[in-house]
Design a protein around this motif. Structure first.
Motif, PDB file in Angstrom:
ATOM      1  N   ILE A 246      58.217  35.453  38.264  1.00  0.00           N
ATOM      2  CA  ILE A 246      56.909  34.799  38.087  1.00  0.00           C
ATOM      3  C   ILE A 246      56.552  34.019  39.345  1.00  0.00           C
ATOM      4  N   SER A 247      57.539  33.338  39.882  1.00  0.00           N
ATOM      5  CA  SER A 247      57.302  32.582  41.112  1.00  0.00           C
ATOM      6  C   SER A 247      56.946  33.511  42.259  1.00  0.00           C
ATOM      7  N   GLU A 248      57.651  34.661  42.316  1.00  0.00           N
ATOM      8  CA  GLU A 248      57.344  35.631  43.368  1.00  0.00           C
ATOM      9  C   GLU A 248      55.939  36.197  43.203  1.00  0.00           C
ATOM     10  N   ASP A 249      55.552  36.483  41.930  1.00  0.00           N
ATOM     11  CA  ASP A 249      54.191  36.991  41.688  1.00  0.00           C
ATOM     12  C   ASP A 249      53.140  35.968  42.097  1.00  0.00           C
ATOM     13  N   GLU A 250      53.437  34.698  41.804  1.00  0.00           N
ATOM     14  CA  GLU A 250      52.492  33.650  42.190  1.00  0.00           C
ATOM     15  C   GLU A 250      52.353  33.599  43.705  1.00  0.00           C
ATOM     16  N   ASN A 251      53.492  33.711  44.392  1.00  0.00           N
ATOM     17  CA  ASN A 251      53.441  33.714  45.854  1.00  0.00           C
ATOM     18  C   ASN A 251      52.723  34.949  46.378  1.00  0.00           C
ATOM     19  N   ARG A 252      52.925  36.080  45.659  1.00  0.00           N
ATOM     20  CA  ARG A 252      52.254  37.310  46.080  1.00  0.00           C
ATOM     21  C   ARG A 252      50.742  37.193  45.931  1.00  0.00           C
ATOM     22  N   LEU A 253      50.316  36.593  44.822  1.00  0.00           N
ATOM     23  CA  LEU A 253      48.878  36.391  44.630  1.00  0.00           C
ATOM     24  C   LEU A 253      48.309  35.467  45.702  1.00  0.00           C
ATOM     25  N   LYS A 254      49.087  34.437  46.032  1.00  0.00           N
ATOM     26  CA  LYS A 254      48.648  33.555  47.105  1.00  0.00           C
ATOM     27  C   LYS A 254      48.548  34.317  48.422  1.00  0.00           C
ATOM     28  N   SER A 255      49.524  35.217  48.641  1.00  0.00           N
ATOM     29  CA  SER A 255      49.507  36.004  49.870  1.00  0.00           C
ATOM     30  C   SER A 255      48.285  36.910  49.923  1.00  0.00           C
ATOM     31  N   VAL A 256      47.980  37.550  48.761  1.00  0.00           N
ATOM     32  CA  VAL A 256      46.786  38.417  48.710  1.00  0.00           C
ATOM     33  C   VAL A 256      45.537  37.607  49.009  1.00  0.00           C
ATOM     34  N   LEU A 257      45.457  36.413  48.414  1.00  0.00           N
ATOM     35  CA  LEU A 257      44.291  35.567  48.631  1.00  0.00           C
ATOM     36  C   LEU A 257      44.192  35.153  50.096  1.00  0.00           C
ATOM     37  N   GLU A 258      45.346  34.843  50.680  1.00  0.00           N
ATOM     38  CA  GLU A 258      45.335  34.386  52.061  1.00  0.00           C
ATOM     39  C   GLU A 258      44.995  35.508  53.040  1.00  0.00           C
ATOM     40  N   HIS A 259      45.321  36.766  52.671  1.00  0.00           N
ATOM     41  CA  HIS A 259      45.092  37.883  53.596  1.00  0.00           C
ATOM     42  C   HIS A 259      43.834  38.670  53.276  1.00  0.00           C
ATOM     43  N   MET A 260      43.040  38.196  52.346  1.00  0.00           N
ATOM     44  CA  MET A 260      41.756  38.851  52.076  1.00  0.00           C
ATOM     45  C   MET A 260      40.837  38.702  53.280  1.00  0.00           C
ATOM     46  N   SER A 261      40.109  39.763  53.576  1.00  0.00           N
ATOM     47  CA  SER A 261      39.151  39.686  54.685  1.00  0.00           C
ATOM     48  C   SER A 261      37.940  38.855  54.303  1.00  0.00           C
ATOM     49  N   SER A 262      37.679  38.705  53.008  1.00  0.00           N
ATOM     50  CA  SER A 262      36.560  37.898  52.546  1.00  0.00           C
ATOM     51  C   SER A 262      37.027  36.467  52.321  1.00  0.00           C
ATOM     52  N   GLY A 263      36.143  35.522  52.620  1.00  0.00           N
ATOM     53  CA  GLY A 263      36.465  34.125  52.379  1.00  0.00           C
ATOM     54  C   GLY A 263      36.255  33.757  50.925  1.00  0.00           C
ATOM     55  N   VAL A 264      37.174  32.972  50.353  1.00  0.00           N
ATOM     56  CA  VAL A 264      37.091  32.543  48.960  1.00  0.00           C
ATOM     57  C   VAL A 264      37.155  31.020  48.916  1.00  0.00           C
ATOM     58  N   VAL A 265      36.169  30.407  48.270  1.00  0.00           N
ATOM     59  CA  VAL A 265      36.117  28.955  48.121  1.00  0.00           C
ATOM     60  C   VAL A 265      35.890  28.645  46.648  1.00  0.00           C
ATOM     61  N   MET A 266      36.663  27.713  46.099  1.00  0.00           N
ATOM     62  CA  MET A 266      36.529  27.309  44.708  1.00  0.00           C
ATOM     63  C   MET A 266      36.118  25.843  44.650  1.00  0.00           C
ATOM     64  N   ILE A 267      35.048  25.566  43.909  1.00  0.00           N
ATOM     65  CA  ILE A 267      34.576  24.194  43.704  1.00  0.00           C
ATOM     66  C   ILE A 267      34.693  23.876  42.221  1.00  0.00           C
ATOM     67  N   ASP A 268      35.345  22.740  41.874  1.00  0.00           N
ATOM     68  CA  ASP A 268      35.571  22.416  40.470  1.00  0.00           C
ATOM     69  C   ASP A 268      34.343  21.777  39.842  1.00  0.00           C
ATOM     70  N   HIS A 269      34.481  21.386  38.572  1.00  0.00           N
ATOM     71  CA  HIS A 269      33.337  20.862  37.825  1.00  0.00           C
ATOM     72  C   HIS A 269      32.857  19.521  38.353  1.00  0.00           C
ATOM     73  N   GLU A 270      33.693  18.860  39.169  1.00  0.00           N
ATOM     74  CA  GLU A 270      33.278  17.596  39.767  1.00  0.00           C
ATOM     75  C   GLU A 270      32.619  17.780  41.127  1.00  0.00           C
ATOM     76  N   GLY A 271      32.500  19.033  41.577  1.00  0.00           N
ATOM     77  CA  GLY A 271      31.868  19.297  42.863  1.00  0.00           C
ATOM     78  C   GLY A 271      32.811  19.186  44.037  1.00  0.00           C
ATOM     79  N   LYS A 272      34.133  19.160  43.793  1.00  0.00           N
ATOM     80  CA  LYS A 272      35.112  19.052  44.866  1.00  0.00           C
ATOM     81  C   LYS A 272      35.692  20.420  45.213  1.00  0.00           C
TER      82      LYS A 272
END
Length: 598
Positions: A246-272
């Motif tokens: 599970i930890s490896e999968d989490e790291n893998r997902l982080k790796s996929v997110l980090e190596h995506m050519s598209s930029g990804v930004v998440m803003i929470d319900h408080e606007g942060k």
């Protein structure tokens, strides 16, 4: 667990007892039906015998007939051991062995009488109000010369049948009680054998839930419960491994997110800003340490971008737009803002996806330039044709030599226009992958020989020598027609741009694609000439559509500027590569490498 054991025991007892009870009811019902069917058959035979032996031509008053049939019914009861009843056709009872006929009601609607009138014999089972017991009735119609005059009915008590059924029930209840006792003892033993291992498994499972992985289930059972215990043990053994995965999968997902050519930004319900991948850092020009945890309107981003985020938060709907960012470099970005909701439909924030479409827009500009080039290339021969045609119409037709010269120019320009349109259509089909390739084995030496033979006439006009160096044993899997198109295009270029007395050479050899000692799995075609050559600054662009090194020379030779672009696309469709080497004044060399097997 003891409660579960008791419930399981009761379930076993109920199942066994219910099975026995249902079987007893079924047997009793079958016995009763069989007994009644046998009585019905016997009664039907007796009724038929009585019909044959009796005299039915009896005259007299109704009272005399009732007295006669009552006496006759009493005699029949003695011989048939059954209640006998004579019923007139209209339902009036004329005589009965067990009851006064005068006091009996009309029997026309009795079930057995109605059935006898319809089917020739009728049966009914019901409680007799006159005899106070359940009776089986059988009736037949009496006909003289086809006319219905009366009904004869016999009735027998079902007391014997009911007595037999009661005996069956007594035996069934006694057996059922004994079965319940035995089932209780056996069921409790079975339930104990089932629940005891489950108790052990439950304790171990609870320990594993408390993250205490040293406990194991100790069972010698080889049944499903034993398999469950072994499964619990295997689960405990593999739980740490699963957590690691599970930890490896989490790291893998982080790796996929980090190596995506598209930029990804998440803003929470408080606007942060709570999530920022590496591509988003590069696009926005700020590191995650600088932006994470900050309100989006304090992230030093373009005002229009900040307003777009605020709009998505306000309307909570998907927004898509394109925007130019000038920091850190000038880029055209496609921005997708998606509202995010939690499973309980609570507002969770905004997910922003940034696509860098700068290259796409550059391609669109190239497409526009292509359209402009096509328009220009088409306009040139059309203008020439129009101009010379107008000259001829203005009076040049009178001068035959001039008219012939002009018509020849019109013809040549028409041919050039036809070639240009053909090349444009061909290139369009190739680029859109709409031409299926039909691969087949090609003998390379024969193929090159035929190609040189086709171009021999053009070469002789300029006294250009055509030479080939092709081993006899080389074969390749390719679309022969498209491969010929590649060869002819390159040979034609070599002949067009080589001065008179020059040489064009085709060399073919097998090469290995991998390391030294690898199997020879590619074929290299080298088409070289001794022509004018190509300047180094033009080499990177020679495969572009309509690009010409020497525009005047190309137009005079009738070239469309699309030949090398077509060659490049056809080579790529064969999963091959093409490159060029050239030196001004020394000649040009095109090298094509194609796989032997597709």
């Amino acid at each position: 667990m003891n409660k579960f054991r008791v419930r399981l025991t009761l379930i076993f007892i109920l199942l066994i007892g219910s099975s026995v009870l249902v079987a007893g009811i079924f047997v009793a019902k079958k016995m009763q039906d069989s007994y009644i069917d046998s009585l019905q058959d016997n009664m039907a035979r007796e009724l038929q015998m009585i019909l044959v032996t009796m005299d039915w031509h009896r005259d007299g008053t109704e009272a005399e007939q009732m007295r006669y049939y009552t006496e006759l019914a009493a005699k029949l009861k003695l011989s048939a051991n059954a209640r006998a009843t004579f019923i007139r056709a209209d339902g009036k009872v004329l005589g009965d062995s067990d009851f006064r006929a005068q006091d009996m009601e009309n029997h026309a609607t009795r079930e057995e009488i109605v059935q006898a009138a319809q089917a020739g014999v009728g049966y009914a089972t019901r409680f007799s109000s006159t005899l106070n017991q359940n009776m089986l009735y059988a009736a037949v119609p009496v006909k003289i010369d086809g006319k219905l005059i009366a009904y004869l009915r016999l009735a027998m008590s079902l007391e014997d049948v009911e007595r037999s059924i009661r005996q069956v029930w007594y035996g069934l209840i006694s057996g059922l009680f004994l079965v319940f006792v035995l089932a209780g003892l056996i069921s409790y033993r079975v339930a104990y054998g089932i629940t005891r291992p489950i108790e052990l498994i439950t304790r171990v499972a609870q320990q594993i839930t408390d993250m205490n992985y040293k406990y194991r289930v100790t069972l010698n059972n080889k049944d499903e419960i034993g398999q469950l215990g072994h499964a619990i043990n295997r689960m405990a053994d593999s739980l740490q491994l699963q957590m690691k995965r599970i930890s490896e999968d989490e790291n893998r997902l982080k790796s996929v997110l980090e190596h995506m050519s598209s930029g990804v930004v998440m803003i929470d319900h408080e606007g942060k800003i709570v999530l920022l991948n590496r591509s988003a850092e590069e696009i926005l020009g700020f590191s995650s340490q600088e932006l994470l945890g900050k309100p989006f309107d304090q992230a030093k981003q373009p005002f229009e971008f900040t307003q777009m985020i605020q709009e998505c938060i306000d309307i909570r709907e998907h927004i898509r737009d394109e925007m130019i960012f000038y920091y850190p470099t000038e880029r055209m970005l496609e921005i997708n803002l998606n509202p995010v909701w939690q499973q309980n439909e609570d507002w969770a924030g905004v997910l922003i996806v940034l696509h860098d479409i700068t290259a796409m827009r550059r391609l669109e500009r190239m497409r526009s330039e292509f359209v402009a080039n096509v328009s220009h290339e088409l306009k040139t021969p059309i203008a020439a044709v129009k101009g010379f045609a107008e000259t001829l119409l203005a009076g040049a037709l009178q001068d035959k030599d001039t008219a012939r010269s002009f018509l020849q120019i019109i013809f040549d320009e028409s041919e050039r226009l036809n070639r240009l349109i053909g090349d444009i259509l061909e290139l369009s089909k190739i680029e859109s992958k709409r031409i299926p390739l039909h691969f087949s084995p090609v003998h390379v030496q024969t193929f090159v020989t035929n190609g040189l033979h086709v171009m021999n006439t053009e070469a002789k006009k300029k006294s250009i020598e055509l030479e080939m160096q092709v081993p006899e044993d080389i074969y390749i899997e390719a679309d022969e027609d498209r491969l010929r198109q590649i060869l002819i295009n390159l040979l034609s270029n070599g002949i067009n741009y080589t001065p008179e007395g020059g040489k064009v050479k085709v060399k073919v050899e097998q090469i290995a694609s991998g390391a030294e000692g690898a199997e020879l799995d590619k074929v290299r075609f080298t088409i070289s000439d001794t022509g004018i050559g190509i300047p180094k600054k033009d080499l990177p662009r020679i495969f572009e559509r309509f690009y010409r090194v020497d525009k005047a020379r190309s137009r005079s030779s009738g070239g469309t500027g699309l030949g090398l672009s077509i060659v490049k696309h056809l080579v790529e469709l064969h999963k091959g590569t093409i490159r060029v080497e050239s030196e001004v004044g020394a000649g040009t060399k095109f090298m094509i490498e194609l796989p032997v097997i597709q």
